[in-house]
Design an enzyme around this catalytic site. Structure first.
Site, PDB file in Angstrom:
ATOM      1  N   TYR A  25       2.989  -1.833  16.311  1.00 28.80           N
ATOM      2  CA  TYR A  25       3.074  -1.474  14.889  1.00 28.80           C
ATOM      3  C   TYR A  25       2.241  -2.456  14.051  1.00 28.80           C
ATOM      4  O   TYR A  25       1.440  -2.051  13.207  1.00 28.80           O
ATOM      5  CB  TYR A  25       4.537  -1.500  14.471  1.00 28.80           C
ATOM      6  CG  TYR A  25       4.805  -1.203  13.019  1.00 28.80           C
ATOM      7  CD1 TYR A  25       4.784   0.099  12.546  1.00 28.80           C
ATOM      8  CD2 TYR A  25       5.095  -2.226  12.125  1.00 28.80           C
ATOM      9  CE1 TYR A  25       5.053   0.377  11.208  1.00 28.80           C
ATOM     10  CE2 TYR A  25       5.361  -1.969  10.793  1.00 28.80           C
ATOM     11  CZ  TYR A  25       5.335  -0.665  10.340  1.00 28.80           C
ATOM     12  OH  TYR A  25       5.595  -0.399   9.026  1.00 28.80           O
ATOM     13  N   LYS A  54      -1.128  -1.562  11.902  1.00 29.48           N
ATOM     14  CA  LYS A  54      -1.197  -1.830  10.455  1.00 29.48           C
ATOM     15  C   LYS A  54      -2.353  -2.781  10.141  1.00 29.48           C
ATOM     16  O   LYS A  54      -3.078  -2.587   9.154  1.00 29.48           O
ATOM     17  CB  LYS A  54       0.134  -2.412   9.968  1.00 29.48           C
ATOM     18  CG  LYS A  54       1.281  -1.397   9.903  1.00 29.48           C
ATOM     19  CD  LYS A  54       1.033  -0.345   8.835  1.00 29.48           C
ATOM     20  CE  LYS A  54       2.234   0.559   8.615  1.00 29.48           C
ATOM     21  NZ  LYS A  54       1.936   1.646   7.640  1.00 29.48           N
ATOM     22  N   SER A  72       2.577  -4.458   6.398  1.00 29.47           N
ATOM     23  CA  SER A  72       3.884  -5.045   6.687  1.00 29.47           C
ATOM     24  C   SER A  72       3.774  -6.509   7.091  1.00 29.47           C
ATOM     25  O   SER A  72       2.720  -6.956   7.573  1.00 29.47           O
ATOM     26  CB  SER A  72       4.495  -4.237   7.845  1.00 29.47           C
ATOM     27  OG  SER A  72       5.541  -4.927   8.472  1.00 29.47           O
TER      28      SER A  72
END
Lengths: 339, 339
Positions: free
Chosen positions: A158, A162, A134
């Site tokens: 997050y 990732k 992302s």
């Protein structure tokens, strides 16, 4: 014979990817020649449904539910071997921020377990795994244009999870354990369905609601920039990531996908051209300082030279993004030959 | 009262750091004022020895051996609470490449366990942890000068494991779990002792052996560039990393330490100035294509603006690097006021 696993198959992109795989049921094999899909396994925390028509088709579709970080669930989904894994399953940004342990377990530990399972399943390292990362890996003091060689300094759990997953994929691929490939996804617009709690939800709402004859609120100024991609392009790029010959990636298995750099004003201008003044009149600007601050922290401009060289594609215009939504989600006929 | 843990305390840098901590036994506390060391715990896989003279000093020194990824060993070292951890323990590059599982367990899993233990030990997030990373996080298609915002694309499992550790430190710090700080170390020159199996070992040998009246082989061309730091500077910079106020790091907890960009020819020129033609005559160039290729893949030029702004320092010249070795390892009197 091509065996495919899709994790997060019940998600919005997962369903579209499964549909695309069933509509053209073959993928390039190791030698580049198309291999027919034989076996498609759909995995999610809630049991995915067999897609309409799939039961009568040539591909065996199996649906499984569970927690990927549970060895039994992982064993079940890998049972029978695997050629390609699309690993879309993730705890989303807000949830990973709220529950650190859950985010680590699902976004990182399960990715590691899945890589290990692929390695065990195909000891020659031939199993291909597409990992979805992302733009959230980027943050901090960013340059005006984020480039392929810009360092990720994530400002969310997050993004950290990732970025760690990307590094695992890089190493498993370099060592010949798993033929992994990571794609970093732009903000996906236009999402179908009701607004959710993501800070980016307005970017879909201000297009989707007016097209449906409903009102929408825009919580950020018109000059706000975003880096977006239509779901249709995301799915095409996921398949591109799975089918590119490994050697094309060189020494770096992570690719920032191309997208469109647009301002909210440009998005609304395109909406006016596609759907008229009446649609645009449905949008009301109402400043939300919290959302404005989050969105302003996201990089809006990228130079994605590597992705372009590898054949990944962006939408040609925001008008094309709107038309993809109208065709794919509002029942209009498909007119776009690139879909 | 300041409680300090040093992991990897038996290593070359660990011993020097412990010596420096005992020589000036105080560190800045949370408010910047010096706090006397009360408790120093030395941890390594083999039992560290109590440094000479420490038994009679004001600091309680305890030595422990074990595997940091073993919860019992970790519990023992954290017992009594901790204010500052210097986390130097690692499986080196060649070993992490040879044994992937061992590298993951020691370089990554143990770092994660240590961060969790610090978080539990100081629920207010006040425990400071200094994590040592490496230039090995960089690789692939690098720019001529590596900058603070250059993306790590590691080409070794060691580099991947260190880069993942950096990300964990970043997130634990951002969330207020642990006051973590990462420093990426340049190549350390001049190391004492015999040559080892590292590709970089020649960079110490071509200085150390001639100074000791012994012959040395240089396996790379004279124009080969390196980015180096003396052990003395590394130790000073580790203490700087531990004592900087957290706010100074801004939104990025990783700092590439400054160093000297030198060529082998410049190193030899400095040796000639310090030790004469006779010393230089001890060096014989004998090309080793394998070593040459590895060393050529390392970035040799860095722009470390952030580290300089944060008060980290490089050696002023390679002559200073040589003099530090002579003083610290060959028994010569300390002449350099900056030590």
């Amino acid at each position: 014979m091509m065996r495919i696993v899709v994790t997060g198959a019940n998600g919005f992109i997962g369903r579209k990817l499964v549909r695309a795989l069933l509509d053209q049921p073959s993928l390039s094999g190791a030698d580049g020649a198309p291999v027919p899909l034989s076996d498609l396994r759909l995995f999610d925390v809630v049991p995915p449904e067999v897609p309409a028509g799939a039961a009568d088709g040539p591909v065996t579709v199996r649906c499984m539910a569970g927690d990927l970080s549970d060895p039994a669930a992982l064993g079940a989904v890998m049972n029978g071997g695997v050629d390609v894994v699309f690993h879309l399953a993730a705890v989303v940004s807000a949830q990973a921020e709220e529950d650190f342990g859950l985010g680590m377990r699902v976004n990182f530990d399960a990715t590691r377990a899945l890589l290990d399972a692929c390695r065990q399943s195909a000891p020659d390292g031939a199993a291909r795994l597409v990992f979805t990362s992302s733009v959230a890996v980027f943050g901090g003091d960013l340059p005006e244009v984020v480039r392929d060689d810009t360092a990720p300094v994530p400002q969310s759990s997050y993004g950290v999870q990732k970025a760690m997953g990307e590094l695992l994929v890089q190493d498993y691929a370099r060592r010949g354990f798993v033929d992994g490939r990571t794609v970093r996804l732009p903000t996906i617009v236009v999402r179908p369905g009701p607004p959710n709690k993501a800070a980016s939800t307005f970017a879909s709402s201000i297009i989707r609601e007016p097209l449906n004859g409903e009102d929408a609120v825009c919580p950020v100024p018109a000059e706000t920039g975003l880096f977006v991609s239509s779901p249709r392009r995301i799915v095409a790029n996921l398949i591109q990531a799975a089918t590119l010959p490994a050697a094309r990636f060189g020494r770096d298995r992570t690719v920032m996908l191309p997208g469109l750099s647009v301002t909210v004003a440009e998005m609304i201008k395109a909406l006016r051209a596609e759907a008229g003044d009446g649609a645009v009149a449905r949008i009301r600007f109402q400043d939300d300082p919290r959302v404005r601050a989050i969105v302003a922290s996201w990089p809006a401009r990228f130079e994605t030279a590597r992705a372009t060289a590898l054949g990944f594609q962006a939408d040609a215009s925001f008008a094309e993004v709107i038309r993809a939504f109208v065709e794919d989600e509002m029942g209009a006929p498909h007119k776009d030959p690139v879909s």
